[in-house]
Motif scaffolding. Structure first.
Motif, PDB file in Angstrom:
ATOM      1  N   LYS A 116     -35.297  58.633  23.719  1.00 23.91           N
ATOM      2  CA  LYS A 116     -34.776  57.616  24.633  1.00 23.91           C
ATOM      3  C   LYS A 116     -33.246  57.681  24.620  1.00 23.91           C
ATOM      4  O   LYS A 116     -32.556  56.743  24.212  1.00 23.91           O
ATOM      5  CB  LYS A 116     -35.255  56.224  24.200  1.00 23.91           C
ATOM      6  N   SER A 117     -32.741  58.822  25.016  1.00 22.48           N
ATOM      7  CA  SER A 117     -31.295  59.025  24.986  1.00 22.48           C
ATOM      8  C   SER A 117     -30.853  59.829  26.197  1.00 22.48           C
ATOM      9  O   SER A 117     -31.633  60.574  26.786  1.00 22.48           O
ATOM     10  CB  SER A 117     -30.880  59.751  23.698  1.00 22.48           C
ATOM     11  N   VAL A 118     -29.607  59.669  26.543  1.00 19.43           N
ATOM     12  CA  VAL A 118     -29.027  60.398  27.666  1.00 19.43           C
ATOM     13  C   VAL A 118     -27.638  60.865  27.264  1.00 19.43           C
ATOM     14  O   VAL A 118     -26.911  60.173  26.534  1.00 19.43           O
ATOM     15  CB  VAL A 118     -28.952  59.505  28.929  1.00 19.43           C
ATOM     16  N   ASN A 119     -27.275  62.046  27.722  1.00 18.93           N
ATOM     17  CA  ASN A 119     -25.926  62.574  27.506  1.00 18.93           C
ATOM     18  C   ASN A 119     -25.165  62.521  28.824  1.00 18.93           C
ATOM     19  O   ASN A 119     -25.643  63.041  29.834  1.00 18.93           O
ATOM     20  CB  ASN A 119     -25.975  64.020  27.020  1.00 18.93           C
ATOM     21  N   PHE A 152     -24.271  52.905  22.111  1.00 18.11           N
ATOM     22  CA  PHE A 152     -23.269  53.715  22.798  1.00 18.11           C
ATOM     23  C   PHE A 152     -22.569  54.591  21.777  1.00 18.11           C
ATOM     24  O   PHE A 152     -22.053  54.109  20.764  1.00 18.11           O
ATOM     25  CB  PHE A 152     -22.257  52.827  23.514  1.00 18.11           C
ATOM     26  N   ASN A 153     -22.550  55.887  22.036  1.00 18.54           N
ATOM     27  CA  ASN A 153     -21.966  56.846  21.108  1.00 18.54           C
ATOM     28  C   ASN A 153     -20.916  57.680  21.834  1.00 18.54           C
ATOM     29  O   ASN A 153     -21.256  58.491  22.695  1.00 18.54           O
ATOM     30  CB  ASN A 153     -23.074  57.741  20.539  1.00 18.54           C
ATOM     31  N   ASN A 193     -21.238  63.556  15.208  1.00 17.85           N
ATOM     32  CA  ASN A 193     -21.738  62.187  15.325  1.00 17.85           C
ATOM     33  C   ASN A 193     -22.735  62.031  16.477  1.00 17.85           C
ATOM     34  O   ASN A 193     -23.403  61.000  16.584  1.00 17.85           O
ATOM     35  CB  ASN A 193     -20.568  61.216  15.535  1.00 17.85           C
ATOM     36  N   PHE A 194     -22.846  63.049  17.341  1.00 18.61           N
ATOM     37  CA  PHE A 194     -23.817  62.993  18.430  1.00 18.61           C
ATOM     38  C   PHE A 194     -25.209  63.354  17.902  1.00 18.61           C
ATOM     39  O   PHE A 194     -25.392  63.638  16.731  1.00 18.61           O
ATOM     40  CB  PHE A 194     -23.412  63.937  19.564  1.00 18.61           C
ATOM     41  N   ASN A 195     -26.194  63.309  18.787  1.00  7.47           N
ATOM     42  CA  ASN A 195     -27.583  63.645  18.428  1.00  7.47           C
ATOM     43  C   ASN A 195     -28.152  62.706  17.370  1.00  7.47           C
ATOM     44  O   ASN A 195     -28.804  63.132  16.419  1.00  7.47           O
ATOM     45  CB  ASN A 195     -27.688  65.099  17.934  1.00  7.47           C
ATOM     46  N   GLN A 196     -27.885  61.424  17.533  1.00  9.24           N
ATOM     47  CA  GLN A 196     -28.464  60.429  16.645  1.00  9.24           C
ATOM     48  C   GLN A 196     -29.448  59.560  17.416  1.00  9.24           C
ATOM     49  O   GLN A 196     -29.291  59.335  18.615  1.00  9.24           O
ATOM     50  CB  GLN A 196     -27.370  59.530  16.045  1.00  9.24           C
ATOM     51  N   THR A 197     -30.464  59.092  16.719  1.00  5.17           N
ATOM     52  CA  THR A 197     -31.383  58.119  17.296  1.00  5.17           C
ATOM     53  C   THR A 197     -31.358  56.872  16.430  1.00  5.17           C
ATOM     54  O   THR A 197     -31.247  56.952  15.200  1.00  5.17           O
ATOM     55  CB  THR A 197     -32.823  58.659  17.368  1.00  5.17           C
ATOM     56  N   SER A 214     -39.134  50.446  17.174  1.00  2.00           N
ATOM     57  CA  SER A 214     -38.942  50.824  18.572  1.00  2.00           C
ATOM     58  C   SER A 214     -37.577  51.488  18.742  1.00  2.00           C
ATOM     59  O   SER A 214     -36.549  50.921  18.346  1.00  2.00           O
ATOM     60  CB  SER A 214     -39.029  49.585  19.471  1.00  2.00           C
ATOM     61  N   GLU A 215     -37.594  52.709  19.299  1.00  5.16           N
ATOM     62  CA  GLU A 215     -36.329  53.418  19.511  1.00  5.16           C
ATOM     63  C   GLU A 215     -35.495  52.709  20.567  1.00  5.16           C
ATOM     64  O   GLU A 215     -35.993  52.324  21.624  1.00  5.16           O
ATOM     65  CB  GLU A 215     -36.601  54.856  19.944  1.00  5.16           C
ATOM     66  N   ILE A 216     -34.224  52.521  20.276  1.00  2.00           N
ATOM     67  CA  ILE A 216     -33.312  51.828  21.184  1.00  2.00           C
ATOM     68  C   ILE A 216     -32.682  52.858  22.139  1.00  2.00           C
ATOM     69  O   ILE A 216     -32.217  53.914  21.690  1.00  2.00           O
ATOM     70  CB  ILE A 216     -32.200  51.104  20.404  1.00  2.00           C
ATOM     71  N   PRO A 217     -32.659  52.579  23.442  1.00  2.00           N
ATOM     72  CA  PRO A 217     -32.009  53.503  24.380  1.00  2.00           C
ATOM     73  C   PRO A 217     -30.559  53.757  23.974  1.00  2.00           C
ATOM     74  O   PRO A 217     -29.834  52.823  23.607  1.00  2.00           O
ATOM     75  CB  PRO A 217     -32.089  52.754  25.714  1.00  2.00           C
ATOM     76  N   SER A 218     -30.156  55.015  24.011  1.00  2.00           N
ATOM     77  CA  SER A 218     -28.792  55.353  23.592  1.00  2.00           C
ATOM     78  C   SER A 218     -28.108  56.240  24.620  1.00  2.00           C
ATOM     79  O   SER A 218     -28.742  57.076  25.266  1.00  2.00           O
ATOM     80  CB  SER A 218     -28.803  56.050  22.228  1.00  2.00           C
ATOM     81  N   ILE A 219     -26.805  56.028  24.754  1.00  2.00           N
ATOM     82  CA  ILE A 219     -25.967  56.806  25.668  1.00  2.00           C
ATOM     83  C   ILE A 219     -24.901  57.514  24.852  1.00  2.00           C
ATOM     84  O   ILE A 219     -24.147  56.875  24.108  1.00  2.00           O
ATOM     85  CB  ILE A 219     -25.286  55.901  26.713  1.00  2.00           C
ATOM     86  N   SER A 220     -24.841  58.836  24.973  1.00  2.00           N
ATOM     87  CA  SER A 220     -23.774  59.606  24.351  1.00  2.00           C
ATOM     88  C   SER A 220     -22.793  60.022  25.438  1.00  2.00           C
ATOM     89  O   SER A 220     -23.187  60.613  26.447  1.00  2.00           O
ATOM     90  CB  SER A 220     -24.328  60.853  23.653  1.00  2.00           C
ATOM     91  N   LEU A 221     -21.534  59.690  25.243  1.00  2.00           N
ATOM     92  CA  LEU A 221     -20.487  60.035  26.208  1.00  2.00           C
ATOM     93  C   LEU A 221     -19.640  61.148  25.626  1.00  2.00           C
ATOM     94  O   LEU A 221     -18.988  60.962  24.583  1.00  2.00           O
ATOM     95  CB  LEU A 221     -19.620  58.814  26.522  1.00  2.00           C
TER      96      LEU A 221
END
Length: 336
Positions: A108-111, A136-137, A152-156, A168-175
């Protein structure tokens, strides 16, 4: 019977939900607040590049520090608010997509990769996070002093029930910002991510030597390395908006990434003429099976914007960030 346009919309939504989701956002997405480089020209003692950099820094101060403009700058404020609203809607749609996705199939992540060094995306995420649970990462590591670190990226991150009865996995955004940011400050061999615009930000300016400047700096190179690694992963999709592929180093990475048969890239053109421009900038004769260019003509009027710059000319259509957000508006029944 489903039309060709409707079938395309359903296909794009399915890809966004079921694949590893990535976005590449270019300068076109920050309009109308920030004009394109081509819209500036050298004048007086300032080059077009200097004017663009000053515009980005001044507007980032407005959105980052909530600086009030004087009445004479009302039009500027309107453009800033309109652009920020576009980004907020975009982030909201992404979070909703991640909420609908099945974490057992895809994270549940987006780059979000962006060559922009303004703070519109950061501000949009900040606003959306007030009402949405998300992580937010931006690559920062630390608390009082936040250092940029690509590891530090690629974390859940998961939310655990109060009674440990569910996870429950929390939606995450990597910028990821391969051209830097107006809030990045160089400190010897480190990059510090500040909460405000700095006087001499660490950015790659659009001088035509972006490829050289990027690879000469280890931190910029690391951001591009993250970009390449994400596109090499299986079952990935990349949506591209506001980016014309004039940055040759990124174009080379796109072409290399397309060797991954499980990667699908969709490029959204602002106008019909962009199709030929993108192919030319990439050195492609035509589209590929996993590289598709979509222009306003591929969508019905619900997903494109009617334009008319001159009352004496015919209407024409454009495709911008709000149009993409509308495409990404998915109802829960569509994923069943």
């Amino acid at each position: 019977m489903i039309s060709e346009e409707e079938d395309l919309i359903h296909h794009l939504r399915k890809m966004a939900i079921t694949k590893r989701l990535n976005f590449l956002i270019g300068s076109g997405a920050s309009k109308p607040a920030i004009p394109l480089m081509s819209e500036f020209s050298d004048r007086n003692d300032k080059t077009a590049n200097q004017q663009l950099s000053e515009r980005v820094r001044s507007l980032s101060k407005i959105i980052g520090n909530n600086i009030r403009l004087n009445r004479g700058s009302y039009q500027v404020l309107q453009k800033v608010e309109a652009t920020l609203t576009n980004y907020k809607e975009f982030i909201e749609k992404i979070i909703h997509l991640l909420e609908l996705s099945n974490s057992r199939q895809t994270p549940k992540s987006v780059n979000i990769f962006t060559t922009n060094y303004d703070l519109f995306l950061e501000k949009a995420v900040d606003e959306v996070s007030k009402n949405k649970r998300l992580i937010f990462n931006d690559g920062g590591k630390g608390y009082l002093t936040r250092n940029l670190d690509s590891s530090n990226f690629n974390q859940t991150v998961s939310y655990k029930g109060l009674n440990d009865n569910y996870i429950s996995e929390i939606p995450s955004i990597s910028l990821i910002k391969p051209h830097g940011s107006v809030n990045w400050l160089r400190n010897e061999e480190e990059v510090i991510i500040k909460h405000e615009v700095v006087d001499e930000p660490m950015i790659v300016k659009p001088t035509g030597k972006e490829e050289q400047d990027t690879f000469m700096n280890n931190h910029f190179h690391e951001m591009l390395r993250v970009f390449q690694l994400e596109l090499d992963k299986p079952q990935s999709v990349l949506f591209v908006l506001g980016f014309s592929f004039q940055d040759k180093h990124i174009g080379k990475m796109i072409k290399r990434a397309l060797k991954n048969p499980e990667l699908m890239i969709y490029v959204f053109g602002f106008s019909e003429s962009d199709r030929e421009l993108y192919l030319k900038n990439l050195g492609f004769v035509s589209e590929l099976s996993n590289f598709k260019i979509l222009t306003p003509m591929n969508f019905d009027e619900k997903f494109r914007t009617k334009m008319n710059d001159d009352l004496n000319k015919e209407d024409w259509f454009s495709f911008t960030l709000p149009n993409l957000s509308k495409i990404l508006t998915v109802d829960s029944w569509e994923v069943k």
